[in-house]
Every structure is written in C-alpha cells, then in structure tokens.
Design an enzyme around this catalytic site. Structure first.
Site, short mmCIF file in Angstrom:
data_model
loop_
_atom_site.label_atom_id
_atom_site.label_comp_id
_atom_site.label_asym_id
_atom_site.label_seq_id
_atom_site.Cartn_x
_atom_site.Cartn_y
_atom_site.Cartn_z
CB THR A 197 -1.06 -0.03 0.99
OG1 THR A 197 -0.32 -0.39 2.36
CG2 THR A 197 -2.22 -0.99 0.60
CB THR A 198 0.60 4.33 1.96
OG1 THR A 198 -0.86 3.95 2.01
CG2 THR A 198 0.57 5.74 1.71
#
Lengths: 287, 230
Positions: A53-54
């Site tokens: 993800t991030t």
C-alpha cells in the site's frame, strides 16, 4: 540451464559487446527470468495476489527521506503485517513500491541488479535521471501484467550528485503503469492511502526541513493514511512493527534503525492521544 | 610409412600455442594480488585510470588480469554477467568464486584447444571470506589450468621475480598500509632495478571484508598517496 551448456563454450551473448543493461542481457539469454514474462499465456485472466500500500517521500535540505507502511492486503484480508516495501536501489537512491507485491519485489530486485550491473560493466554510475529512466523501462515492460490486475507503482528517490550548489540534491520521481515518469517536487506519495498521506504532507511540509523533520512528517503522513485507508497499516505498538524509513543524502543511503523509528513513532502516537487528527496547521486570520 | 605433407604433432601444436600465449603475457606489466588482515589487496602497475586491470565482479569477488586488454575485458564482462544472472536467479550468497573460476577454466581451456589462437591472458579470481581463512585466490592461465593459491599471486612479465620477493616478506595478518608498501616495493624492485612507483602509476583496490555487502573498493590517487606515506 547452465551457462556452459554448450560444451565448455559460453553462449555468444556473454561476450556481446556494448550491452551494459542487465535486463536486455536477460531478455536475450534467459527471457523466462524476467518478471514480465512469468505470466505469458494468461491473457484475459485477472489474478488476485497481495497488494502493498502506502509509500511517502519528502525532500529536505540535505537529501530525501522515504518511508512505507508494513501492510499487504488481499481483498479484505491482511496478507502480511510486516512486509518491507522500501528498498535501497543503489548507494544514492531508494525505491518504494505499491501495487502487486510479488511482482513489485521482483521488479525491485531486477532494478537493483540493473544499476549494479551497469556500474560494474561501465566502471561508472548512472546519473540520477538515468536511473529513473531505467526504472521507467522496467515498469513499461510490465504493462501486460498491469492489464491483468498486477500493476506495480513505484516511487523512486535519490540524491543527485550532479546537483548544482544552489539546487537541492534530494529528488523524487513517480511513475504510472505505462512507465510514464514524472519528477515530483518537495514530497509525494503512492499507493492506496496516498490521497490521505499527500493531504497530510501538504499541510506539514516546510522548505527548511532538516532530515529529522522529514522523518517526522513521513510518520505523521503514514499515520493519517492508516487512519482513513483500511489497506494501510498503522504503527503496531503491541508487535513493535513500525514503518520502514530510509534516508539518502550526499553520504549515501541509510536505513533508519528500528529504535530510531520506534522513538519517532512513539512520539507521534503520544501526540495523537490528545490530538487524534495530528498537528493543527495555522490557517491565518478569518476575521 | 610417410607422414602427410605439413603434419605437425599435437605436442608441437600445443607447445607452439603455449609459447605464443606466454610471450604475449610476458610483455605486459605485472599485477599482484595478496591477502592482508581485512581482506585481499590488488596492486597493478597501470598508468591508465580508465582501462582497469582489476575490477569488481560480485559482492565478495573481484577479478585481476594481465595480457591482452580486449581478451581479458571480454572475460571480465562475461564474468559480471554470469555472476549477476546467477545471483538474480538464485540468491546473492549462491555466487561463489569457485563457480566463476570453474567457468573461466572451461572457457579458457576450450579457447586454447579449439580457436585459431589462444587468449594471451592470465587472470586471478579472488574471493574474500568472513575471516581470513575463507579468502580464496584462484589463478587461471591461458590454457585453462586453475591453481588455488595461498597468500599471494603475481602475474605478468616479472611474475617469478615478484613471487620470490613476496615469499621473503609476506605473511598472514599484514595490515593494509604495510602490505601495500611491501607489494609496491616488490612490483618496483623485483628484477633488481631500483625504480619507484608513484600513486599515479598504480591501480590499487581491495576486497575489504569489513565493508557491508559489496566489499570491493578502488583507491583514488590521493587515498593511495596517504596510505603509501603513512
């Protein structure tokens, strides 16, 4: 298959002059080893695999900091809670990955070898722009797989040793699935929680950041991403799983130790106990 | 029974090829590879700062060569490719000096017997270990012979004289600066003539086991001058 399959002779590819690209060499000698060729013949199917993800990156006065959360998800399930998604690319650059985790990690491995291979064959390092372009080519090679749902979206950052005195050495590059390469200024974020992380960085970023300010901003931004995006993992204080934080300056690449990150993370978490939304940006007078 | 016209015995063919290769190698300046406390030291007499005789192959492995530049450069690049493919295909720890030395031996042996001329090169594949007991020096000659050497390898025109000189003073556990000064002295004065080699005439590199991951490091002229005068 061994390099010496042909009765003590190395295949001609090994002696081919003027190829300093490892990916090109693999494409001619062992194309099956390229990540982009692994799934040939599976056209039209979509594959469900863990997603990373991030990732956030922030420049500062002496370089650039990149950090990533530790979660990988598969649909609604947490596939892994301590995955590392930020890597050293070479002595003066790092790369973070969002998207299909398996392919992304393989792509990073290929990218690392690509840079080192060039360095060894040519006896000199690529410019930072050259490295960023190399990553572009590798991402473009993955386009067919991106169409099947296995997209990889990296964030690349490094210290530009050719930067003029007035310029800052820390630079950030983002990519799209077609390999399009875009230089970002000051800060950037990719991955599912990037919208929230970028919003946070927009309010937190200052031009006169020193390294430790950039680290703090990254941790805040990841906290905000995890706050609003279910696929981004927040700091796990019970298991002591903290974001991976790396820094590149004129002195080279450095991964912050777990203790260093734990300290900053603890500070952010403590602050959020009284102010769950994080630092409050001064808005200027409304009256 | 009469011999066909132009017959040359296999012994003669091999001897001619070996003589040819040896002559080519003897023309070049020498390279010395030697162990020291923290790893392996490479010292070459090489005024060029761009055309290297010593280079990095992989994390713990380096390559040193004498002879014809285009030929050993071919071998070096092939070595980098072999190592990088293997490390990518398996794992970085699966790339070993022994594997590389074996491959070079096969390649040189095949070229020696099948090509119209042998490679006029001599190379050393060096691998630094976790401790000095793990250090390996493989010396490979033009015909594909491999020797697992202890302590040091001297190659090139003056190899024998340099080896003799090294045998007199080289011992295990020499610190870098001392080992470097001794090696430079051996290169400069082995054949009896009193020469002095300045930093600019030397190419010096190490495989330093105290470094993280990639152990190979090249010294600049400035660093070299400091080391030589320390």
């Amino acid at each position: 298959m061994d390099a010496l399959a042909d009765g003590g002779k190395l295949p001609g590819a090994f002696f081919a002059p003027a190829s300093s690209s490892f990916a090109d060499f693999l494409a001619s000698y062992r194309p099956d080893l390229l990540p982009s060729r692994r799934f040939e013949g599976l056209q039209g199917m979509t594959i469900d695999a863990p997603h990373g993800t991030t990732i956030v990156a922030v420049t500062h006065s002496s370089g650039v900091v990149m950090a990533g959360d530790r979660r990988a998800t598969m649909g609604n399930v947490i596939a892994q809670r301590d995955m590392e998604k930020v890597f050293q690319a070479d002595e003066y650059s790092c790369v973070g990955i969002a998207g299909s985790a398996g392919i992304a990690i393989e792509l990073v491995r290929l990218f690392q070898v690509q840079l080192e291979h060039y360095e060894k064959i040519e006896g000199t390092t690529l410019s930072l722009d050259g490295k960023a372009n190399q990553l572009s080519l590798l991402i473009r090679g993955n386009l067919a797989m991106a169409m099947q749902g296995l997209a990889v979206v990296p964030l690349f950052a490094g210290y530009d040793l050719d930067a003029d005195n007035g310029d800052r050495g820390g630079r950030i590059f983002s990519y799209d699935v077609t390999g399009g390469r875009y230089e970002e200024h000051s800060f950037h974020s990719v991955g599912s929680g990037s919208v929230f992380a970028r919003g946070a960085l927009k309010k937190l970023y200052r031009d006169d950041f020193a390294e430790q300010d950039a680290v703090l901003a990254c941790i805040h931004a990841l906290y905000d991403a995890a706050d609003d995006d279910s696929a981004t993992g927040g700091p796990d204080l019970t298991r002591r799983i903290f974001p991976v934080v790396t820094s590149v300056t004129a002195d080279g690449f450095r991964k912050l130790t777990e203790d260093e990150v734990a300290q900053v993370t603890q500070r952010v978490v403590d602050e959020r106990m009284t102010s769950p939304g994080g630092p409050i940006a001064p808005m200027g007078g409304a009256s | 029974m009469s011999m066909p016209f132009g017959y040359v015995s296999p012994e003669q063919v091999m001897k001619d090829r070996a003589d040819y290769a040896r002559k080519g190698i003897a023309r070049g300046r020498s390279v010395l590879v030697t162990t020291y406390t923290d790893g392996i030291l490479f010292v070459a007499e090489n005024p060029s700062s761009a055309l290297h005789k010593v280079s990095e192959i992989y994390d713990c492995i380096a390559f040193a060569a004498v002879g014809k530049y285009n030929e050993f450069e071919n071998l070096r690049q092939a070595g980098v490719r072999i190592a990088d493919v293997r490390g990518y295909q398996y794992d970085r720890s699966d790339v070993t000096g022994r594997m590389l030395a074996n491959t070079y031996a096969q390649v040189l042996g095949t070229i020696f017997t099948t090509e119209s001329k042998p490679y006029e090169v001599e190379i050393t594949v060096a691998e630094v270990g976790e401790t000095s007991a793990g250090d390996q020096l493989y010396r490979l000659t033009y015909d594909g012979s491999v020797a697992d050497e202890q302590g040091f390898v001297a190659m090139g025109g003056n190899a024998d004289a340099i080896s003799t000189k090294m045998q007199q003073g080289h011992h295990d556990g020499m610190p870098l600066a001392e080992c470097l000064r001794f090696a430079v002295d051996a290169l400069a004065n082995a054949d009896g003539e009193q020469r002095s080699l300045a930093a600019a005439q030397l190419e010096v590199a190490v495989l330093d086991r105290t470094r993280p991951r990639r152990k190979f490091r090249r010294f600049t002229d400035n660093q070299l001058e400091q080391l030589l005068s320390s």
